[in-house]
Scaffold this motif. Structure first.
Motif, PDB file in Angstrom:
ATOM      1  N   ASP A 260      -5.202   5.105  35.528  1.00 46.84           N
ATOM      2  CA  ASP A 260      -5.723   6.471  35.442  1.00 46.84           C
ATOM      3  C   ASP A 260      -6.497   6.720  34.152  1.00 46.84           C
ATOM      4  OD1 ASP A 260      -3.573   6.286  33.752  1.00 46.84           O
ATOM      5  OD2 ASP A 260      -2.603   8.145  34.409  1.00 46.84           O
ATOM      6  N   GLU A 261      -6.780   5.674  33.400  1.00 49.18           N
ATOM      7  CA  GLU A 261      -7.518   5.820  32.139  1.00 49.18           C
ATOM      8  C   GLU A 261      -9.010   5.703  32.386  1.00 49.18           C
ATOM      9  OE1 GLU A 261      -8.016   3.314  27.981  1.00 49.18           O
ATOM     10  OE2 GLU A 261      -6.021   3.434  28.896  1.00 49.18           O
ATOM     11  N   GLY A 262      -9.776   6.588  31.783  1.00 48.83           N
ATOM     12  CA  GLY A 262     -11.220   6.536  31.898  1.00 48.83           C
ATOM     13  C   GLY A 262     -11.868   6.172  30.574  1.00 48.83           C
ATOM     14  N   HIS A 263     -13.199   6.184  30.570  1.00 48.34           N
ATOM     15  CA  HIS A 263     -13.928   5.847  29.347  1.00 48.34           C
ATOM     16  C   HIS A 263     -15.206   6.678  29.321  1.00 48.34           C
ATOM     17  CE1 HIS A 263     -14.867   3.397  25.870  1.00 48.34           C
ATOM     18  NE2 HIS A 263     -16.074   3.225  26.336  1.00 48.34           N
ATOM     19  N   ASP A 264     -15.554   7.163  28.136  1.00 44.72           N
ATOM     20  CA  ASP A 264     -16.711   8.041  28.052  1.00 44.72           C
ATOM     21  C   ASP A 264     -17.393   7.839  26.700  1.00 44.72           C
ATOM     22  OD1 ASP A 264     -18.581   9.914  28.716  1.00 44.72           O
ATOM     23  OD2 ASP A 264     -17.154  11.551  29.033  1.00 44.72           O
ATOM     24  N   PRO A 266     -19.972  10.328  23.904  1.00 41.70           N
ATOM     25  CA  PRO A 266     -19.440   9.751  22.669  1.00 41.70           C
ATOM     26  C   PRO A 266     -17.915   9.616  22.678  1.00 41.70           C
ATOM     27  CG  PRO A 266     -20.574  11.844  22.270  1.00 41.70           C
ATOM     28  CD  PRO A 266     -20.608  11.617  23.705  1.00 41.70           C
ATOM     29  N   ALA A 267     -17.457   8.839  21.693  1.00 41.34           N
ATOM     30  CA  ALA A 267     -16.024   8.505  21.642  1.00 41.34           C
ATOM     31  C   ALA A 267     -15.155   9.740  21.501  1.00 41.34           C
ATOM     32  CB  ALA A 267     -15.776   7.531  20.495  1.00 41.34           C
ATOM     33  N   SER A 268     -15.659  10.796  20.938  1.00 44.30           N
ATOM     34  CA  SER A 268     -14.850  12.010  20.724  1.00 44.30           C
ATOM     35  C   SER A 268     -14.409  12.649  22.028  1.00 44.30           C
ATOM     36  CB  SER A 268     -15.638  13.033  19.910  1.00 44.30           C
ATOM     37  OG  SER A 268     -16.842  13.376  20.578  1.00 44.30           O
ATOM     38  N   ARG A 269     -15.066  12.269  23.121  1.00 43.09           N
ATOM     39  CA  ARG A 269     -14.666  12.813  24.423  1.00 43.09           C
ATOM     40  C   ARG A 269     -13.503  12.056  25.036  1.00 43.09           C
ATOM     41  NH1 ARG A 269     -20.625  13.190  27.306  1.00 43.09           N
ATOM     42  NH2 ARG A 269     -21.577  14.647  25.820  1.00 43.09           N
ATOM     43  N   GLY A 270     -13.227  10.811  24.553  1.00 49.53           N
ATOM     44  CA  GLY A 270     -12.199   9.981  25.172  1.00 49.53           C
ATOM     45  C   GLY A 270     -10.804  10.399  24.782  1.00 49.53           C
TER      46      GLY A 270
END
Length: 270
Positions: A260-264, A266-270
């Motif tokens: 259930d882990e995503g990636h986005d 910029p990094a501040s959204r993760g």
């Protein structure tokens, strides 16, 4: 106070299916085992009095010793091994505790093929892609860590199986193969009663990749792509299998802990 050489059901269950899993040695007495002929996934049966044979069989690997209740048999053998410098623990509560814990799996002993020279022996078509890497990974991680695999020409699989006592898989007309819309990986999950949520997720990805139904899971197309790439990268099938073991170890941990882990960005959204 817990003993320093004991491991709990929860701790052992987290290790099963990973490359860090110790050798699990079932030393339940014959009459106890025959009353409930199931194994902790990946475990081996061994006579508790054959200590020298077990030391040779372990070949330096860390061991978890399992008896019916986690008392005299397993504690005694674990202590004996430790006294000779071997890494050994016993399972707290034994098979009774494992059976009572929610979320544990138990492999029917009768489902295991007969051993050939001390381990299961399997044969399939050469130049593997998806099922023929996924299934060996499943067997080595959850059924028989010492399993051996033979890759031969498709036309020779039945004859090799007959001559060498090997179990054929992922060819038409054998037990361990596709059934309807399912793939061989599905057949093995069912046969060996491997019913965890993580293996169910992984099985869906394998089925989608192996049967070209990428709508079954978003990761199916990616698994097919990586599998085809591995088959092009390695000329020797066993080298490809070893690389594939790392791939499926990672996929299993994703299916168990990170699905259930995503990636986005910029990094501040993760």
């Amino acid at each position: 106070m817990p003993a320093t050489n004991e491991i709990t059901v929860t701790q052992l269950n987290r290790l099963i299916g990973t490359p860090d899993c110790p050798a699990i040695v079932d030393i339940c007495l014959k009459e106890d085992f025959e009353a409930d002929p199931h194994l902790i996934p990946g475990s081996i049966r061994h006579l508790h009095t054959d200590i020298r044979g077990l030391i040779q069989r372990l070949d330096g690997r860390r061991a978890v010793i399992v008896c019916q209740k986690g008392l005299k048999l397993s504690q005694g053998l674990a202590a004996w091994l430790a006294s000779e410098g071997h890494r050994a623990e016993y399972l707290q509560g034994g098979i009774h505790a494992w059976r009572a814990e929610e979320g544990t799996m138990r492999v029917p002993y009768a489902a295991l093929p007969a051993l050939v020279d001390g381990a299961t022996l399997w044969v399939t078509r050469h130049r593997p892609k998806v099922d023929r890497i996924a299934c060996p990974w499943l067997i080595r991680r959850f059924v028989d860590p010492s399993a051996r695999f033979l890759f031969v020409s498709p036309s020779e699989v039945p004859a090799v199986a007959d001559r060498y006592g090997a179990t054929p898989f992922d060819i038409e007309g054998v037990f361990f193969s596709h059934r309807g819309d399912s793939c061989t990986f599905d057949t093995m999950l069912e046969t060996f009663a491997l019913t965890s949520a993580a293996l169910g997720r992984l099985g869906l990805v394998v089925r989608g990749a192996d049967t070209n139904r990428h709508d079954l899971h978003p990761a199916a197309a990616g698994l097919l792509a990586v599998s085809v790439g591995l088959s092009r990268q390695y000329r020797e099938d066993h080298a490809q299998l070893e690389a594939g073991m790392v791939l499926y170890d990672a996929l299993y941990r994703w299916a168990r802990d990170g699905y259930d882990e995503g990636h986005d960005w910029p990094a501040s959204r993760g």
